[in-house]
Scaffold this active site. Structure first.
Site, PDB file in Angstrom:
ATOM      1  N   THR A 222      -8.791  -9.238 -19.392  1.00 36.42           N
ATOM      2  CA  THR A 222      -7.882  -8.138 -19.748  1.00 36.42           C
ATOM      3  C   THR A 222      -6.561  -8.667 -20.273  1.00 36.42           C
ATOM      4  O   THR A 222      -5.845  -7.957 -20.962  1.00 36.42           O
ATOM      5  CB  THR A 222      -7.628  -7.210 -18.541  1.00 36.42           C
TER       6      THR A 222
ATOM      7  N   LYS B 160      -3.038 -17.071 -17.045  1.00 33.40           N
ATOM      8  CA  LYS B 160      -4.202 -16.595 -16.292  1.00 33.40           C
ATOM      9  C   LYS B 160      -4.440 -17.524 -15.109  1.00 33.40           C
ATOM     10  O   LYS B 160      -3.835 -18.603 -15.027  1.00 33.40           O
ATOM     11  CB  LYS B 160      -5.448 -16.518 -17.172  1.00 33.40           C
ATOM     12  N   ARG B 161      -5.310 -17.101 -14.223  1.00 34.26           N
ATOM     13  CA  ARG B 161      -5.689 -17.937 -13.087  1.00 34.26           C
ATOM     14  C   ARG B 161      -6.228 -19.276 -13.582  1.00 34.26           C
ATOM     15  O   ARG B 161      -6.939 -19.345 -14.583  1.00 34.26           O
ATOM     16  CB  ARG B 161      -6.749 -17.203 -12.269  1.00 34.26           C
TER      17      ARG B 161
ATOM     18  N   LYS C 111      -3.999  -7.122 -23.180  1.00 32.79           N
ATOM     19  CA  LYS C 111      -2.566  -6.890 -23.011  1.00 32.79           C
ATOM     20  C   LYS C 111      -1.766  -7.631 -24.072  1.00 32.79           C
ATOM     21  O   LYS C 111      -0.799  -7.092 -24.642  1.00 32.79           O
ATOM     22  CB  LYS C 111      -2.135  -7.343 -21.614  1.00 32.79           C
TER      23      LYS C 111
ATOM     24  N   LYS D 148     -11.791 -21.456 -17.740  1.00 33.03           N
ATOM     25  CA  LYS D 148     -10.765 -20.862 -18.604  1.00 33.03           C
ATOM     26  C   LYS D 148     -10.114 -21.897 -19.526  1.00 33.03           C
ATOM     27  O   LYS D 148      -9.386 -21.550 -20.440  1.00 33.03           O
ATOM     28  CB  LYS D 148      -9.718 -20.147 -17.744  1.00 33.03           C
TER      29      LYS D 148
ATOM     30  N   HIS E  95     -18.554  -8.969 -11.925  1.00 33.53           N
ATOM     31  CA  HIS E  95     -17.448  -9.588 -12.652  1.00 33.53           C
ATOM     32  C   HIS E  95     -17.680 -11.053 -13.003  1.00 33.53           C
ATOM     33  O   HIS E  95     -16.766 -11.700 -13.507  1.00 33.53           O
ATOM     34  CB  HIS E  95     -16.152  -9.483 -11.833  1.00 33.53           C
TER      35      HIS E  95
END
Length: 804
Positions: free
Chosen positions: A648, A540-541, A652, A546, A349
């Site tokens: 993901t 998100k985290r 979504k 990110k 991952h």
């Protein structure tokens, strides 16, 4: 059995007999527990039926090992799967409540943190729906990672006691208890190794039954709780030394207390390793026990069992299976290894070397001495094989080795996972390509056929049917309801994008979802939002790669531009953040604080006339996501190219009709290929360009010096514009960026990111065209169903077939 039909929900009966309250005095929480009894009973029946069918057919099963299963609330999903929702709504209405409010009383099952755990939950849903013989295995955490509070703009971690009031969804398996050993030493007895352990804990099984949709088949999530051996503290307790008695008990049971204990201390790291081995040892023992009960011999183990490692947390299971087969069951090493490498498969991952799990050799020696011996033997045989292929290439052998010899000797768990598995997959096309070119290049040279790709997916039952009932109803009336089990049906929406009436209905659904989200924010935060504004969402985290900070830099730059040109017809925009930072991740927590400080200034600035708002929604989780995602207009997927394995959330949000602004990273690329490049806003350097920047000596300070707009944004942050009471609060954040710490190329991508947002504004002004492109996003999401993902795993990796 009583004489009620299977779809009747007699809430008065359930309230009296199972909840223990008078119907007239029932609270919404009481009603939730009462409503749950009927689906619980039906799921129990289906579980017994499914297990009997699998045993009768001698089925090959897949066992999915994961430290996380972020399943969220269960009631709504169970009612939908069992086609009980109308009956439940009617029964609850008779008690003067709405089903949605009753469902809201259920706590999110705090068994995961982020994408890894949510992916695992989607996979269990699809395994059940496709009728695959399957078990998930994990830990029954009493507390989740943490509940996130925001105090004066700062993240504060609170306990997340999701089991405090119990849950109607678990089935304790009183007869299943597995001893798990730790510590001690290994000695030779009659030429065979014997592990003399120093401590033992019991793993007690609790099952959650995962319903399939459109089938009677279910999947099982078996969770392990740590319990001290019954005899261990009795003497201390009877002697009056209650503190010592409790201490000894807690020493064993703390293994399953908290998801991801802080591993910044030696004690935390040891507990983390004990957690991983605890759930692996219990799970592998359970798998072997079931196999022997059904087949009588371990000779057929690899024919009947597939074990999948979700990331490296369960990697020690490779050594554990070898220990059980050789030490406990007397199998020859070569035969055991041949079985193991047919049984295991592994999903990677992450591409970032610093995120690949390693453990000090000394710690494994202390906690799992026999396993270290096994790992060293596996490593010896690996290096012997590789040495024959490339004699004299010591660099090749060092890179392959399971033991990193630089500095403190450490066991590389990703290497163990690769060596012990017959298939290794990445989770998007780009990620899988980079795996074999970068971190696993040497293994790919050794075993090129071992590596493959299976792009992630999400379950449409949770993330569209349940999260977005308005859009689900529109799809049902337009396409029929078959899309829930065949998401490729969404492609039939494409011609409807040209129908003005459909576009209007689609945008009406989006508006209603935005109003619902605005009402949630008003209720939780007291902040009024304009549902007519563009809802720009990044959920998100929190992590540097990110790039929530890049998003915030654009917000600050937009704020400055709006003040400089107040008479421009700015598109109203609401920027929504949500996500947790790891408790020890200081910079990520600083970024959360900065978001709140920027929001406090912008939201209070009347010169903007409400045309820009910044919102941070606390304690992000599945249920919060189910409210945010349907209301999103724009989906921020802006990780540095080459760092996000898949994502993901991008799937979504697009499934719910949001347009993506994103880099060519992870599954963004495949989403673009399906929905069309014109229906996304792609920006930024590509992965190979990022690599070139790194090799060429990237200098963020030069961008700052030659770019007045970037300088103005950074100067306002470092100069205390958003933290006047503490002007230097964020100086370190900015200094790190400019001083060579811009590892994720925020400044390199800033201009292109701002330009992409200009295209967003221009399109949002054209309501009809925005609707067309949002519909195109929904229509292109068929390939991103987790049903497709699991079919690929089942055929390409696990060799498991449906019993349907």
């Amino acid at each position: 059995m009583n004489d009620r039909t299977s779809n009747d929900l007699d809430l008065d009966h359930e309230l009296l007999t199972n909840v223990g309250v008078a119907p007239s005095e029932a609270t919404p929480a009481d009603l939730m527990r009462a409503v749950a009894q009927t689906p619980r009973q039906q799921l129990a029946e289906r579980w017994v039926e499914t297990q009997a069918a699998e045993r009768a057919k001698g089925a090959r099963r897949v066992y999915y090992l994961s430290m996380e299963f972020l399943i969220g609330r269960t009631l709504g999903n169970a009612l939908a799967a069992l086609e009980l929702r109308p009956h439940a709504a009617s029964a609850v209405h008779a008690h003067a409540h709405r089903l949605e409010d009753v469902e809201g009383e259920e706590a999110d099952a705090a068994l995961g943190n982020g994408g890894l755990g949510r992916l695992a939950a989607c996979f269990l849903d699809s395994m059940a729906t496709l009728g695959l013989p399957s078990f998930g295995y994990g830990i029954r955490y009493e507390y989740g990672m943490f509940a996130q509070d925001i105090v004066a703009g700062r993240q504060v971690e609170q306990p997340d006691p999701w089991l405090a009031d119990g849950t109607p969804w678990e089935f304790p398996r009183a007869g299943i208890s597995v001893p798990v050993n730790f510590g001690g030493w290994v000695e030779e007895v009659d030429g065979k190794p014997v592990w003399r352990h120093a401590g033992q804990v019991c793993a007690k099984a609790y099952d959650m039954v995962i319903p399939g949709h459109g089938t009677r088949k279910v999947s099982t999530l078996r969770l392990w709780k740590a319990a001290a051996p019954a005899h261990i503290d009795l003497h201390a307790f009877n002697s009056g030394d209650y503190a010592r008695a409790a201490e000894v008990k807690n020493e064993f049971e703390n293994i399953s207390w908290v998801l991801y204990p802080n591993d910044s201390t030696p004690a935390g790291r040891e507990l983390r390793l004990r957690q991983e081995y605890f759930f692996v040892a219990a799970s592998v023992a359970d798998i072997l026990s079931r196999h022997l009960a059904e087949h009588g011999s371990l000779a057929s183990l690899a024919d009947k069992v597939a074990i999948h490692l979700n990331d490296t947390h369960p990697a020690i299971s490779v050594a554990e299976l070898m220990r059980l087969l050789t030490d406990e069951h007397g199998m020859a090493w070569a035969d055991a290894w041949a079985q193991a490498t047919r049984i295991f498969s592994y999903t990677n991952h992450t591409l970032m070397p610093e995120a690949l799990e390693t453990w000090p050799v000394a710690l494994i020696q202390q906690v799992l001495p026999r396993h270290l011996q096994i790992i060293l033997r596996i490593n010896h045989e690996l290096l012997s094989e590789a040495g024959r292929l490339r004699p004299g290439d010591d660099g090749f052998l060092r890179r392959l080795s399971l033991i990193d010899e630089t500095g403190e000797r450490r066991v590389r768990m990703a290497h163990l996972s690769v060596v012990g598995s017959h298939k290794v997959n990445g989770v998007s096309a780009l990620h899988s390509q980079l795996l074999v070119k970068t971190i696993f290049a040497d293994f790919a040279a050794l075993w090129p056929d071992r590596f493959t790709n299976v792009t992630n997916g999400v379950t449409p039952r949770r993330w569209l049917a349940q999260a977005n009932p308005g859009l689900a109803a529109l799809l049902d009336s337009t396409l029929g309801d078959g899309w829930r089990l065949d998401l490729d049906r969404l492609r039939e929406l494409r011609p409807h994008a040209e129908d003005p009436a459909f576009r209007e209905a689609f945008m009406a659904v989006k508006r209603a979802n935005k109003e619902r989200l605005a009402a949630y924010v008003k209720r939780e935060l007291g902040l009024a939002l304009d549902p007519g504004s563009l809802f720009d969402v990044q959920v998100k985290r929190f992590h540097e790669y990110k790039r929530q900070l890049l998003n915030l830099l654009h917000v600050v730059g937009r704020y400055q531009a709006m003040l400089a040109d107040p008479h421009v017809d700015w598109v109203p925009r609401t920027v929504i953040f949500a996500g947790k930072a790891a408790s020890s991740y200081h910079l990520a927590k600083q970024i959360i604080h900065l978001i709140h400080d920027v929001g406090a200034v912008i939201n209070a600035d009347h010169r903007l006339k409400g045309r820009l708002k910044v919102v941070f929604v606390p304690n992000y989780g599945v249920s919060v996501a189910e409210t945010i995602m349907p209301g999103a207009d724009l989906s921020e997927q802006i990780s540095t190219a080459g760092t996000e394995a898949s994502g993901t959330g991008n799937m979504k949000l697009a499934l719910n009709g949001a347009l993506t602004i994103g880099t060519e990273d992870g599954a963004n690329i495949e989403i673009r290929d399906q929905v069309g490049a014109d229906n996304m806003f792609i920006f930024g350097h590509r992965a190979h360009e990022i690599a070139a920047l790194n090799q060429g000596g990237y200098q963020p300070l030069r961008i700052y010096q030659n770019h007045p707009r970037v300088a103005a944004v950074l100067d306002s942050i470092s100069g205390g514009r958003f933290s006047p009471g503490e002007p230097d609060r964020y100086r370190g954040v900015v200094d790190a960026l400019l001083g060579g710490g811009d590892h994720y190329k925020l400044l390199a991508d800033y201009d292109d990111y701002v330009a992409a947002h200009g295209r967003v504004d221009a399109l949002y002004r054209e309501r009809d065209e925005w609707a067309r492109r949002a519909i195109a996003n929904v229509a292109g999401m068929g390939p991103f169903s987790s049903d497709r993902t699991i079919r690929e795993y089942a055929t390409q990796i696990w060799r498991v077939r449906s019993l349907e």
